[in-house]
Write an enzyme that holds these catalytic residues in place. Structure first.
Site, PDB file in Angstrom:
ATOM      1  N   HIS A 151       0.930  -1.230   0.096  1.00  0.00           N
ATOM      2  CA  HIS A 151       0.180  -0.035   0.129  1.00  0.00           C
ATOM      3  C   HIS A 151       0.778   1.296  -0.113  1.00  0.00           C
ATOM      4  CE1 HIS A 151      -3.382  -2.722   1.182  1.00  0.00           C
ATOM      5  NE2 HIS A 151      -2.390  -3.328   1.679  1.00  0.00           N
ATOM      6  N   SER A 272      14.726  21.265 -16.407  1.00  0.00           N
ATOM      7  CA  SER A 272      13.501  22.118 -16.466  1.00  0.00           C
ATOM      8  C   SER A 272      13.789  23.259 -17.077  1.00  0.00           C
ATOM      9  CB  SER A 272      13.031  22.366 -14.855  1.00  0.00           C
ATOM     10  OG  SER A 272      12.258  23.543 -14.939  1.00  0.00           O
ATOM     11  N   LYS A 278      16.345  21.631 -11.031  1.00  0.00           N
ATOM     12  CA  LYS A 278      15.765  20.426 -11.165  1.00  0.00           C
ATOM     13  C   LYS A 278      16.333  19.446 -12.254  1.00  0.00           C
ATOM     14  CE  LYS A 278      11.953  19.612 -10.603  1.00  0.00           C
ATOM     15  NZ  LYS A 278      10.446  19.608 -11.125  1.00  0.00           N
ATOM     16  N   GLU A 285       9.296   8.263 -16.107  1.00  0.00           N
ATOM     17  CA  GLU A 285       7.921   8.558 -16.346  1.00  0.00           C
ATOM     18  C   GLU A 285       7.260   8.134 -17.555  1.00  0.00           C
ATOM     19  OE1 GLU A 285       7.220  12.837 -14.605  1.00  0.00           O
ATOM     20  OE2 GLU A 285       9.092  12.733 -15.639  1.00  0.00           O
TER      21      GLU A 285
END
Ligand code: ARG
Length: 459
Positions: A151, A272, A278, A285
């Protein structure tokens, strides 16, 4: 001559043409045509002079296609028509003999079976490389504790090696699925003609042998209408893509500052456009996001085949874009996953800190009650739940509870309080997972050996 009075509507031509995407089948189409021409001559259906002229012409075509200087014509509907047109331009009327005892229906499915088998074998290779990378990284991180989750809540500590090997076994099964798809594409459709066979005594075994098919499709109707080998490839790719999405998702989570478990290699990270600090896990992803696209191709092609009457229908032309996009997507995703696994660096301290959370020992304390105090597990679970509640409510850890608090929850435990504090102090709960397939170092070592055997063996 043509049986039609009117030319085709340009929009129908655009709808009907597959040349835009089936161009990539040219190597398979040439291989199939060469084998067919040799067989026709061997069976004296064409002369050996005609065969030689055809083979020479096909060589010229191959050079043009390989060097990207093949001139496609506006009216080329698909790669098969384009090749026959150009062949006839080069060798003259004899070019028209190549299509003796052959239909585009058995030709196209033969090309596609060759292609599917080739890509299924390539996917197996790519999956193996990823498995090898996972195995290497598992060996390097054999005894690095980390939290295991259920979980997405910390559940029980495991070794990082054990977690990485979980993916190894998933991908082994994917490799087997691709091997199955390759075998399914191993029956030769060519020779089935349009659907019922051809009016010549051909030698399909000879063609099968030359093209590397393991057998000849036994039924001409099935041969031209069957595309389940495409479904098999798509199913293998869909499952593999789904596995990659889980790996990608974990890399995204683990590389966040919140987890801080790993850092992805620069070569597989993005910056970024506005925030200079970043480092984004775009590749991971995309592993996550590409999976539904491959699954979509599987579902869509099931839709195409669903309730489709035998034999060839133009619907079947829709096999290609689903297959080709799945091939391109899964091959790139596998390469990306491997690149990230090879280059990722793990943060030992952060992993250890997260897995030192004493609450992760709750199951072990319950097991202590079972083994040493002879409590039924369900009761032991209740006792430890009470201890956890007392600890959490008072902002303490399990080892900070006093012996008399233990006694309030379980007099039997209070009698063995030393063992209780010992278990928490030594954090021995990783090495206590001694069951087969468990996380103790000995068991993980066993797994590593089994994984090496699996990689060395033939699937
Ligand atoms: N481009 C077609 C396909 O991809 C080739 C087969 C055409 N056959 C036919 N009878 N029209 O399926």
């Amino acid at each position: 001559m043509s049986r039609f009075h009117e030319p085709q509507h340009p929009d129908f031509q655009r709808l009907n043409a597959s040349i835009g995407f089936d161009k990539r089948l040219w190597p398979q189409d040439l291989a199939g045509s060469r084998a067919h021409a040799r067989m026709l001559a061997a069976r004296q259906i064409i002369s050996s002079a005609d065969r030689d002229a055809l083979l020479k012409g096909l060589d010229v075509l191959e050079r043009e296609l390989a060097q990207d200087c093949f001139r496609f014509d506006q009216d080329d509907e698909d790669i098969h028509m384009a090749i026959e047109r150009r062949l006839t331009e080069i060798v003259g009327a004899v070019g028209g003999r190549l299509h003796t005892a052959r239909s585009r229906n058995d030709q196209v499915v033969t090309d596609l079976a060759l292609y599917t088998r080739e890509r299924a074998i390539a996917a197996q290779g790519a999956v193996r490389e990823l498995m090898q990378a996972l195995l290497t990284r598992a060996e390097e991180h054999l005894e690095w504790p980390m939290p295991g989750y259920t979980h997405l809540q910390r559940a029980q500590p495991v070794y990082l090696s054990h977690h990485l090997l979980a993916y190894f076994w998933m991908f082994l099964r994917d490799q087997e699925r691709f091997a199955f798809a390759a075998r399914q594409a191993g029956r030769l459709p060519l020779g089935a003609g349009a659907l019922g066979g051809v009016n010549f005594d051909t030698d399909r075994e000879m063609v099968a042998h030359e093209l590397g098919f393991t057998e000849v499709a036994p039924n001409s109707i099935d041969a031209v209408s069957g595309r389940d080998f495409v479904l098999d490839y798509l199913a293998a790719a869909a499952t593999c893509a789904t596995h990659l999405s889980r790996l990608g998702a974990e890399l995204v989570l683990w590389s966040s500052s919140e987890f801080g478990f790993c850092e992805l290699p620069d070569a597989w990270s993005a910056g970024s456009s506005i925030m200079p600090q970043k480092k984004n896990p775009d590749a991971a992803e995309l592993l996550r996001a590409k999976a539904p696209r491959v699954v979509g191709h599987l579902a869509a092609f099931h839709g195409v085949l669903h309730a489709l009457p035998l034999t060839y229908n133009k619907d079947l032309q829709e096999d290609k874009e689903h297959l080709f996009d799945a091939v391109d997507t899964i091959e790139l995703a596998l390469a990306a996953a491997r690149g990230m696994i090879v280059g990722v660096s793990f943060h030992r301290e952060r992993l250890a800190e997260a897995s030192a959370d004493e609450m992760l020992a709750a199951t072990d304390i319950a097991d202590l009650l079972v083994a040493r105090c002879d409590l039924p597990f369900r009761e032991a679970h209740g006792v430890v739940a009470g201890l956890v509640r007392t600890a959490v409510d008072s902002g303490r850890t399990l080892s900070q509870l006093k012996p008399q608090e233990l006694a309030e929850h379980s007099p039997a435990l209070a009698e063995r309080s030393e063992e209780y504090y010992d278990a928490l102090r030594h954090q021995s709960w990783l090495e206590s997972k001694i069951s087969a397939g468990g996380t103790s170092t000995a068991r993980v070592r066993e797994q590593i050996e089994a994984a090496k055997d699996a990689l060395a063996g033939e699937v």
